[in-house]
Scaffold this motif. Structure first.
Motif, PDB file in Angstrom:
ATOM      1  N   MET A  24     -51.854 -60.929   4.725  1.00 34.68           N
ATOM      2  CA  MET A  24     -51.771 -60.025   5.118  1.00 34.68           C
ATOM      3  C   MET A  24     -50.594 -59.375   5.897  1.00 34.68           C
ATOM      4  SD  MET A  24     -55.221 -57.814   5.217  1.00 34.68           S
ATOM      5  CE  MET A  24     -56.674 -57.653   4.076  1.00 34.68           C
ATOM      6  N   ASP A  25     -50.812 -60.228   7.362  1.00 37.12           N
ATOM      7  CA  ASP A  25     -49.250 -59.325   8.514  1.00 37.12           C
ATOM      8  C   ASP A  25     -48.448 -60.481   8.204  1.00 37.12           C
ATOM      9  OD1 ASP A  25     -48.859 -59.353  10.794  1.00 37.12           O
ATOM     10  OD2 ASP A  25     -48.048 -61.694  10.917  1.00 37.12           O
ATOM     11  N   ALA A  26     -48.267 -61.552   7.352  1.00 41.43           N
ATOM     12  CA  ALA A  26     -46.767 -61.827   7.227  1.00 41.43           C
ATOM     13  C   ALA A  26     -46.351 -61.319   5.755  1.00 41.43           C
ATOM     14  CB  ALA A  26     -46.606 -63.376   6.552  1.00 41.43           C
ATOM     15  N   ALA A  27     -46.840 -61.131   4.276  1.00 41.24           N
ATOM     16  CA  ALA A  27     -46.149 -60.580   3.245  1.00 41.24           C
ATOM     17  C   ALA A  27     -46.987 -58.960   3.184  1.00 41.24           C
ATOM     18  CB  ALA A  27     -47.487 -61.713   2.028  1.00 41.24           C
ATOM     19  N   GLN A  28     -46.883 -58.009   3.963  1.00 45.54           N
ATOM     20  CA  GLN A  28     -47.354 -57.240   3.968  1.00 45.54           C
ATOM     21  C   GLN A  28     -47.331 -57.036   2.478  1.00 45.54           C
ATOM     22  OE1 GLN A  28     -47.580 -54.685   6.336  1.00 45.54           O
ATOM     23  NE2 GLN A  28     -47.646 -56.305   7.660  1.00 45.54           N
ATOM     24  N   PRO A  29     -48.509 -57.175   1.467  1.00 50.40           N
ATOM     25  CA  PRO A  29     -48.753 -57.365   0.183  1.00 50.40           C
ATOM     26  C   PRO A  29     -49.224 -55.511  -0.522  1.00 50.40           C
ATOM     27  CG  PRO A  29     -50.891 -57.567   1.357  1.00 50.40           C
ATOM     28  CD  PRO A  29     -49.823 -57.675   2.495  1.00 50.40           C
ATOM     29  N   VAL A  33     -52.943 -58.583  -4.406  1.00 46.17           N
ATOM     30  CA  VAL A  33     -50.995 -58.013  -4.376  1.00 46.17           C
ATOM     31  C   VAL A  33     -51.141 -57.327  -5.966  1.00 46.17           C
ATOM     32  CG1 VAL A  33     -49.331 -59.315  -4.886  1.00 46.17           C
ATOM     33  CG2 VAL A  33     -50.220 -59.971  -3.104  1.00 46.17           C
ATOM     34  N   MET A  34     -51.482 -58.391  -6.717  1.00 46.40           N
ATOM     35  CA  MET A  34     -51.449 -57.452  -7.666  1.00 46.40           C
ATOM     36  C   MET A  34     -52.374 -56.122  -8.308  1.00 46.40           C
ATOM     37  SD  MET A  34     -52.639 -60.399 -10.732  1.00 46.40           S
ATOM     38  CE  MET A  34     -54.069 -61.261  -9.919  1.00 46.40           C
ATOM     39  N   MET A  35     -53.293 -55.713  -7.214  1.00 50.03           N
ATOM     40  CA  MET A  35     -53.569 -54.447  -7.958  1.00 50.03           C
ATOM     41  C   MET A  35     -52.986 -53.326  -6.646  1.00 50.03           C
ATOM     42  SD  MET A  35     -57.992 -55.027  -7.278  1.00 50.03           S
ATOM     43  CE  MET A  35     -58.117 -53.656  -7.800  1.00 50.03           C
ATOM     44  N   ALA A  36     -52.451 -53.690  -5.652  1.00 50.58           N
ATOM     45  CA  ALA A  36     -52.019 -52.617  -4.963  1.00 50.58           C
ATOM     46  C   ALA A  36     -50.507 -53.161  -5.491  1.00 50.58           C
ATOM     47  CB  ALA A  36     -51.304 -53.743  -3.632  1.00 50.58           C
ATOM     48  N   CYS A  37     -50.000 -53.548  -6.026  1.00 46.82           N
ATOM     49  CA  CYS A  37     -48.681 -53.174  -6.907  1.00 46.82           C
ATOM     50  C   CYS A  37     -49.149 -52.037  -8.041  1.00 46.82           C
ATOM     51  CB  CYS A  37     -48.227 -54.231  -7.302  1.00 46.82           C
ATOM     52  SG  CYS A  37     -47.299 -55.609  -6.518  1.00 46.82           S
ATOM     53  N   ALA A  38     -50.173 -52.181  -8.481  1.00 53.12           N
ATOM     54  CA  ALA A  38     -50.599 -51.744 -10.084  1.00 53.12           C
ATOM     55  C   ALA A  38     -50.646 -50.653  -9.091  1.00 53.12           C
ATOM     56  CB  ALA A  38     -51.532 -52.060 -10.525  1.00 53.12           C
ATOM     57  N   ALA A  39     -51.288 -50.042  -8.407  1.00 59.80           N
ATOM     58  CA  ALA A  39     -51.829 -48.957  -7.379  1.00 59.80           C
ATOM     59  C   ALA A  39     -50.306 -48.415  -7.805  1.00 59.80           C
ATOM     60  CB  ALA A  39     -52.809 -48.718  -6.220  1.00 59.80           C
ATOM     61  N   ALA A  40     -49.085 -49.055  -7.408  1.00 56.65           N
ATOM     62  CA  ALA A  40     -48.284 -48.265  -6.713  1.00 56.65           C
ATOM     63  C   ALA A  40     -47.329 -48.137  -7.926  1.00 56.65           C
ATOM     64  CB  ALA A  40     -47.298 -48.989  -5.962  1.00 56.65           C
TER      65      ALA A  40
END
Length: 256
Positions: free
Chosen positions: A52-57, A8-15
């Motif tokens: 992954m399915d529930a939170a769609q991170p 989650v953290m790395m996905a947000c940082a990448a975005a």
């Protein structure tokens, strides 16, 4: 789960901004987990798939997940009730197509093109985001209905826009249990209560997408006896022949 939190953290940082894709349609990415209730290494990955399915991170990405239970662990004391030799064959076909060393559990394949390893969170993000920016054909599942017969019959309208596609491809429908649980009595997971998401019951080839053409077809399939019709999801995906790349996918759940 530490891996999920890092994801989650790395996905947000990448975005750069977790909310920046809020008004943009998410790009669907197919995530196939080959797993088994007889494997002690699998429950953490089963849990990761559920998150992954529930939170769609991953911002801008719709993760469409499938749990595909293989049968080669069944001789080690516990027969996985969701296992299938056809899913074992599917995993082996991916290993050959992608030039991997061997099938194993848990093993994740993303969009039919890349192996995802949970040990490397940065690699996970890169593979998921690369899959998301790859152009996709539009897949639509309409008029989903399950007739409460014995056995129940699922009907749906499948449409694929292949006008921009330069190669022929195959169209598949995966019928899966939305969620499933087991109390394991033997084997490596003895005494554990296991939970799963999107547990594949069958994968059926429903047609072929011809290059630069659209596809539309009514689809129906009988559900396995005893299946709860409110606990079903259908995932339709377009895949290059010979277990190639997934060119597009869509998900629809039955009404609860």
């Amino acid at each position: 789960m530490r891996v999920f939190a890092l994801l989650v953290m790395m996905a947000c940082a990448a975005a750069a901004d977790c909310g920046r894709t809020a008004n943009t349609a998410a790009s669907p990415v197919l995530v196939e987990l080959f797993t088994s209730e007889g494997c002690s290494s699998c429950p953490p990955m089963d849990a990761l798939l559920q998150r992954m399915d529930a939170a769609q991170p991953v911002p801008g990405v719709q993760l469409i997940v499938l749990s595909e239970h293989v049968d080669y662990w069944n001789h080690d004391g516990w027969k996985d009730p969701y296992s299938s030799s056809s899913l074992t064959d599917r995993q082996s076909a991916y290993v050959r197509a992608l030039g991997l060393n061997t099938p194993y559990t848990p093993q994740i394949i993303v969009d039919g093109a890349s192996e995802l390893r949970a040990s490397g969170t940065e690699q996970m993000i890169q593979i998921l985001q690369k899959a998301a920016v790859t152009p996709k054909v539009a897949v639509r599942i309409g008029s989903l209905n399950i007739e409460p017969k014995s056995p129940a019959v699922l009907r749906a309208r499948i449409e694929v826009d292949g006008m921009s596609e330069k190669h022929d491809a195959d169209i598949y429908a995966a019928i899966a249990l939305d969620h499933a649980e087991s109390q394991v009595l033997r084997g490596e997971n003895t005494g554990r209560h296991l939970a799963h998401v999107a547990v594949v019951q069958e994968i059926t080839k429903i047609g072929k997408l011809e290059k630069q053409k659209s596809f539309g077809q009514d689809f129906q399939v009988k559900l396995k006896p005893g299946t709860d019709p409110t606990n079903i999801r259908i995932v339709v995906f377009v895949q290059e022949s010979g277990f190639g790349k997934v060119l597009g996918t869509a998900l629809q759940k039955s009404a609860n």
